[in-house]
Design a protein around this motif. Structure first.
Motif, PDB file in Angstrom:
ATOM      1  N   ASP A 208     -11.968   7.957  -4.438  1.00 51.10           N
ATOM      2  CA  ASP A 208     -11.765   7.135  -5.632  1.00 51.10           C
ATOM      3  C   ASP A 208     -10.261   6.961  -5.856  1.00 51.10           C
ATOM      4  O   ASP A 208      -9.575   7.895  -6.265  1.00 51.10           O
ATOM      5  CB  ASP A 208     -12.412   7.809  -6.842  1.00 51.10           C
ATOM      6  CG  ASP A 208     -12.340   6.940  -8.100  1.00 51.10           C
ATOM      7  OD1 ASP A 208     -11.674   5.884  -8.062  1.00 51.10           O
ATOM      8  OD2 ASP A 208     -12.936   7.343  -9.122  1.00 51.10           O
ATOM      9  N   LEU A 209      -9.761   5.772  -5.574  1.00 52.15           N
ATOM     10  CA  LEU A 209      -8.329   5.509  -5.709  1.00 52.15           C
ATOM     11  C   LEU A 209      -7.873   5.421  -7.161  1.00 52.15           C
ATOM     12  O   LEU A 209      -6.672   5.423  -7.426  1.00 52.15           O
ATOM     13  CB  LEU A 209      -7.971   4.201  -4.987  1.00 52.15           C
ATOM     14  CG  LEU A 209      -8.184   4.173  -3.471  1.00 52.15           C
ATOM     15  CD1 LEU A 209      -7.869   2.778  -2.930  1.00 52.15           C
ATOM     16  CD2 LEU A 209      -7.317   5.220  -2.780  1.00 52.15           C
ATOM     17  N   SER A 210      -8.820   5.358  -8.079  1.00 52.25           N
ATOM     18  CA  SER A 210      -8.488   5.186  -9.500  1.00 52.25           C
ATOM     19  C   SER A 210      -8.562   6.481 -10.291  1.00 52.25           C
ATOM     20  O   SER A 210      -8.625   6.452 -11.514  1.00 52.25           O
ATOM     21  CB  SER A 210      -9.431   4.166 -10.144  1.00 52.25           C
ATOM     22  OG  SER A 210      -9.231   2.888  -9.593  1.00 52.25           O
ATOM     23  N   ALA A 211      -8.558   7.622  -9.615  1.00 52.31           N
ATOM     24  CA  ALA A 211      -8.770   8.895 -10.305  1.00 52.31           C
ATOM     25  C   ALA A 211      -7.556   9.814 -10.256  1.00 52.31           C
ATOM     26  O   ALA A 211      -7.678  11.018 -10.480  1.00 52.31           O
ATOM     27  CB  ALA A 211      -9.995   9.594  -9.726  1.00 52.31           C
ATOM     28  N   GLY A 212      -6.377   9.270  -9.970  1.00 52.16           N
ATOM     29  CA  GLY A 212      -5.172  10.091  -9.974  1.00 52.16           C
ATOM     30  C   GLY A 212      -4.890  10.743  -8.641  1.00 52.16           C
ATOM     31  O   GLY A 212      -5.687  10.651  -7.697  1.00 52.16           O
ATOM     32  N   PRO A 213      -3.744  11.428  -8.535  1.00 52.42           N
ATOM     33  CA  PRO A 213      -3.337  11.981  -7.236  1.00 52.42           C
ATOM     34  C   PRO A 213      -4.285  13.031  -6.675  1.00 52.42           C
ATOM     35  O   PRO A 213      -4.468  13.115  -5.460  1.00 52.42           O
ATOM     36  CB  PRO A 213      -1.952  12.573  -7.530  1.00 52.42           C
ATOM     37  CG  PRO A 213      -1.879  12.734  -9.012  1.00 52.42           C
ATOM     38  CD  PRO A 213      -2.727  11.638  -9.576  1.00 52.42           C
ATOM     39  N   ARG A 214      -4.924  13.831  -7.538  1.00 52.24           N
ATOM     40  CA  ARG A 214      -5.810  14.882  -7.022  1.00 52.24           C
ATOM     41  C   ARG A 214      -6.950  14.290  -6.201  1.00 52.24           C
ATOM     42  O   ARG A 214      -7.395  14.879  -5.210  1.00 52.24           O
ATOM     43  CB  ARG A 214      -6.365  15.707  -8.176  1.00 52.24           C
ATOM     44  CG  ARG A 214      -7.216  16.900  -7.691  1.00 52.24           C
ATOM     45  CD  ARG A 214      -7.821  17.691  -8.837  1.00 52.24           C
ATOM     46  NE  ARG A 214      -6.787  18.337  -9.619  1.00 52.24           N
ATOM     47  CZ  ARG A 214      -6.550  18.075 -10.902  1.00 52.24           C
ATOM     48  NH1 ARG A 214      -7.256  17.146 -11.533  1.00 52.24           N
ATOM     49  NH2 ARG A 214      -5.599  18.719 -11.552  1.00 52.24           N
ATOM     50  N   ALA A 215      -7.414  13.109  -6.583  1.00 49.82           N
ATOM     51  CA  ALA A 215      -8.534  12.472  -5.879  1.00 49.82           C
ATOM     52  C   ALA A 215      -8.145  12.013  -4.480  1.00 49.82           C
ATOM     53  O   ALA A 215      -9.014  11.670  -3.678  1.00 49.82           O
ATOM     54  CB  ALA A 215      -9.047  11.288  -6.689  1.00 49.82           C
ATOM     55  N   LEU A 216      -6.838  11.998  -4.184  1.00 49.62           N
ATOM     56  CA  LEU A 216      -6.388  11.540  -2.870  1.00 49.62           C
ATOM     57  C   LEU A 216      -6.469  12.634  -1.811  1.00 49.62           C
ATOM     58  O   LEU A 216      -6.271  12.368  -0.624  1.00 49.62           O
ATOM     59  CB  LEU A 216      -4.941  11.025  -2.965  1.00 49.62           C
ATOM     60  CG  LEU A 216      -4.707   9.868  -3.945  1.00 49.62           C
ATOM     61  CD1 LEU A 216      -3.229   9.514  -3.999  1.00 49.62           C
ATOM     62  CD2 LEU A 216      -5.541   8.646  -3.551  1.00 49.62           C
ATOM     63  N   ALA A 217      -6.750  13.869  -2.221  1.00 54.84           N
ATOM     64  CA  ALA A 217      -6.874  14.965  -1.259  1.00 54.84           C
ATOM     65  C   ALA A 217      -7.992  14.626  -0.262  1.00 54.84           C
ATOM     66  O   ALA A 217      -9.119  14.320  -0.654  1.00 54.84           O
ATOM     67  CB  ALA A 217      -7.187  16.268  -1.982  1.00 54.84           C
ATOM     68  N   GLY A 218      -7.663  14.656   1.003  1.00 53.99           N
ATOM     69  CA  GLY A 218      -8.671  14.410   2.025  1.00 53.99           C
ATOM     70  C   GLY A 218      -8.945  12.956   2.333  1.00 53.99           C
ATOM     71  O   GLY A 218      -9.829  12.649   3.130  1.00 53.99           O
ATOM     72  N   VAL A 219      -8.185  12.031   1.720  1.00 52.50           N
ATOM     73  CA  VAL A 219      -8.402  10.615   2.009  1.00 52.50           C
ATOM     74  C   VAL A 219      -8.122  10.340   3.487  1.00 52.50           C
ATOM     75  O   VAL A 219      -7.160  10.845   4.056  1.00 52.50           O
ATOM     76  CB  VAL A 219      -7.508   9.721   1.110  1.00 52.50           C
ATOM     77  CG1 VAL A 219      -6.030  10.012   1.331  1.00 52.50           C
ATOM     78  CG2 VAL A 219      -7.802   8.245   1.357  1.00 52.50           C
ATOM     79  N   SER A 220      -8.988   9.569   4.122  1.00 54.09           N
ATOM     80  CA  SER A 220      -8.787   9.261   5.540  1.00 54.09           C
ATOM     81  C   SER A 220      -8.808   7.765   5.825  1.00 54.09           C
ATOM     82  O   SER A 220      -8.454   7.344   6.923  1.00 54.09           O
ATOM     83  CB  SER A 220      -9.874   9.947   6.379  1.00 54.09           C
ATOM     84  OG  SER A 220     -11.169   9.454   6.044  1.00 54.09           O
ATOM     85  N   ARG A 221      -9.213   6.972   4.829  1.00 51.43           N
ATOM     86  CA  ARG A 221      -9.301   5.533   5.068  1.00 51.43           C
ATOM     87  C   ARG A 221      -8.915   4.767   3.816  1.00 51.43           C
ATOM     88  O   ARG A 221      -9.435   5.027   2.740  1.00 51.43           O
ATOM     89  CB  ARG A 221     -10.743   5.146   5.470  1.00 51.43           C
ATOM     90  CG  ARG A 221     -10.918   3.657   5.737  1.00 51.43           C
ATOM     91  CD  ARG A 221     -12.385   3.328   6.000  1.00 51.43           C
ATOM     92  NE  ARG A 221     -13.235   3.633   4.848  1.00 51.43           N
ATOM     93  CZ  ARG A 221     -13.363   2.843   3.779  1.00 51.43           C
ATOM     94  NH1 ARG A 221     -12.677   1.704   3.692  1.00 51.43           N
ATOM     95  NH2 ARG A 221     -14.162   3.192   2.782  1.00 51.43           N
ATOM     96  N   VAL A 222      -7.989   3.829   3.953  1.00 51.88           N
ATOM     97  CA  VAL A 222      -7.636   2.905   2.874  1.00 51.88           C
ATOM     98  C   VAL A 222      -7.518   1.521   3.495  1.00 51.88           C
ATOM     99  O   VAL A 222      -6.755   1.321   4.439  1.00 51.88           O
ATOM    100  CB  VAL A 222      -6.298   3.287   2.195  1.00 51.88           C
ATOM    101  CG1 VAL A 222      -5.953   2.263   1.117  1.00 51.88           C
ATOM    102  CG2 VAL A 222      -6.374   4.686   1.593  1.00 51.88           C
ATOM    103  N   ASP A 223      -8.273   0.584   2.970  1.00 50.76           N
ATOM    104  CA  ASP A 223      -8.241  -0.791   3.475  1.00 50.76           C
ATOM    105  C   ASP A 223      -7.528  -1.668   2.446  1.00 50.76           C
ATOM    106  O   ASP A 223      -8.050  -1.934   1.361  1.00 50.76           O
ATOM    107  CB  ASP A 223      -9.668  -1.295   3.700  1.00 50.76           C
ATOM    108  CG  ASP A 223      -9.687  -2.689   4.329  1.00 50.76           C
ATOM    109  OD1 ASP A 223      -8.592  -3.229   4.612  1.00 50.76           O
ATOM    110  OD2 ASP A 223     -10.797  -3.236   4.519  1.00 50.76           O
ATOM    111  N   LEU A 224      -6.324  -2.102   2.798  1.00 53.49           N
ATOM    112  CA  LEU A 224      -5.521  -2.924   1.891  1.00 53.49           C
ATOM    113  C   LEU A 224      -5.839  -4.409   2.006  1.00 53.49           C
ATOM    114  O   LEU A 224      -5.376  -5.200   1.180  1.00 53.49           O
ATOM    115  CB  LEU A 224      -4.024  -2.717   2.182  1.00 53.49           C
ATOM    116  CG  LEU A 224      -3.481  -1.299   2.032  1.00 53.49           C
ATOM    117  CD1 LEU A 224      -1.984  -1.285   2.341  1.00 53.49           C
ATOM    118  CD2 LEU A 224      -3.738  -0.761   0.634  1.00 53.49           C
ATOM    119  N   ALA A 225      -6.620  -4.795   3.023  1.00 53.97           N
ATOM    120  CA  ALA A 225      -6.853  -6.217   3.279  1.00 53.97           C
ATOM    121  C   ALA A 225      -7.434  -6.963   2.078  1.00 53.97           C
ATOM    122  O   ALA A 225      -6.958  -8.067   1.753  1.00 53.97           O
ATOM    123  CB  ALA A 225      -7.759  -6.386   4.505  1.00 53.97           C
ATOM    124  N   PRO A 226      -8.432  -6.413   1.362  1.00 54.92           N
ATOM    125  CA  PRO A 226      -8.961  -7.164   0.214  1.00 54.92           C
ATOM    126  C   PRO A 226      -7.903  -7.410  -0.871  1.00 54.92           C
ATOM    127  O   PRO A 226      -7.902  -8.480  -1.497  1.00 54.92           O
ATOM    128  CB  PRO A 226     -10.097  -6.259  -0.299  1.00 54.92           C
ATOM    129  CG  PRO A 226     -10.489  -5.425   0.870  1.00 54.92           C
ATOM    130  CD  PRO A 226      -9.209  -5.192   1.614  1.00 54.92           C
TER     131      PRO A 226
END
Length: 360
Positions: free
Chosen positions: A151-169
């Motif tokens: 969840d990109l809208s939940a603050g920095p803690r939610a970014l732990a373990g992120v492996s995929r972000v698609d900026l194209a949209p």
């Protein structure tokens, strides 16, 4: 005598417009015949939209957006022709961050950009400064359509373990729109001089948590756009600069953008003296703050520049290195209690005293 009055806000007490009016009122008490030119200033932080509206006119459109902890907050979009100006502090400002700093989101800034685009703007200028978030701009990207496995809208803690972000949209959503990040901050997103290490403590992140928050931002950047995270300005506004740069924004110094909008150089050439000011005048004022920017314009016009401030925390040598002839402190004149309790009255009193020294 012609006097150009170009202060920043006095944070927590007076807007730039109010500060300019107070200085003018006090100046007139001693020198009623002086010609005063009021040019309230901003550097991209709080007051950015108000100052530009006063200078450029245009139309203000109200918007209700997501605050840093999820509650709706009011904000405004300034539309001048096909250009819109928005202020990140209205959506993610430190004054709105009264919860867990590791869960604060910048989503509202992205919603402001969307409101500007939906209103027909083809250029959107985002003032960066005064933010209370450190989410790497993940919330901005989410509001604009970016997708991820977290969840990109939940603050920095939610970014732990992120492996995929698609900026194209998000990039597709802004196709044909010119983005400008108005900021003087040169910091990258991560590392020793990054957003978490440099600005995290003032946003409430505990010192012992800085390294972990920085690690989350590193992981986020690796999944989204690592190269952009190293660019100057990516660390601005807790990483909102990174989000905008990743979407193709150009970066312009906030103070220079405002100075051009209000024709500060032309007005300085027409003046005999330039007066600026801010809440705390210290050596960090060199990092893109209003007094330093105003003093630089005054120097180019070969005009002396003096500063009025809540507190003056530099000596005369440092002051002159910043281009200021003299600086005067509200706290020294009236004491901290009155400076905070009756700031406009106190600033007017200080201005009257300064006029006795500088007016002919």
């Amino acid at each position: 005598m012609r006097v150009l009055i170009a202060p920043d806000k006095f944070a927590g007490t007076l807007t730039a417009v109010e500060a300019a009016a107070a200085i003018a009122e006090g100046w007139r008490r001693h020198a009623p015949d002086d010609v005063l030119d009021l040019a309230p200033m901003a550097d991209g932080g709080p007051g950015f939209v108000d100052v530009l509206h006063a200078a450029l006119g245009g139309e203000l459109a109200a918007a209700t957006i997501t605050g840093p902890h999820g509650a709706p907050v009011p904000a405004t979009v300034l539309r001048v022709g096909a250009t819109a100006y928005v202020e990140s502090a209205q959506a993610a400002g430190l004054h709105l961050c009264d919860g867990d700093p590791e869960a604060a989101t910048s989503r509202g800034v992205g919603e402001l950009v969307l409101a500007a685009v939906d209103g027909g703007a083809t250029t959107v200028v985002v003032g960066l400064g005064g933010s209370g978030t450190t989410d790497g701009g993940a919330g901005v990207l989410a509001a604009l359509g970016a997708t991820s496995d977290v969840d990109l809208s939940a603050g920095p803690r939610a970014l732990a373990g992120v492996s995929r972000v698609d900026l194209a949209p998000a990039r597709e959503r802004l196709a044909g729109v010119t983005l400008v990040a108005a900021s003087d901050v040169d910091n990258p997103l991560t590392g020793l001089f990054g957003a978490a290490k440099t600005f995290g403590p003032q946003k409430g992140i505990a010192e012992e948590r800085i390294a972990e928050v920085d690690g989350w931002l590193e992981t986020f950047a690796a999944a989204a756009d690592r190269r952009t995270s190293l660019e100057k300005g990516a660390g601005a506004a807790g990483g909102i600069g990174y989000a905008l740069l990743a979407l193709g924004a150009t970066r312009e110094p906030g103070i220079a953008l405002v100075a051009e909008a209000v024709d500060l150089a032309g007005r300085a050439r027409a003046a005999d003296l330039v007066v600026t000011g801010e809440g705390a005048f210290d050596f960090s004022s060199r990092a893109g703050k209003v007094p330093y920017g105003v003093a630089a314009v005054a120097a180019e016009a070969l005009r002396p520049c003096v500063a009025l401030a809540g507190q003056v925390l530099v000596g005369s040598r440092e002051m002159r290195a910043l281009g200021i002839e003299s600086a005067y402190s509200l706290v020294e004149l009236v004491g901290e209690e009155r400076a905070l309790g009756a700031p406009a009255e106190a600033l007017a009193e200080l201005a009257a005293r300064v006029a006795r020294t500088w007016s002919r």
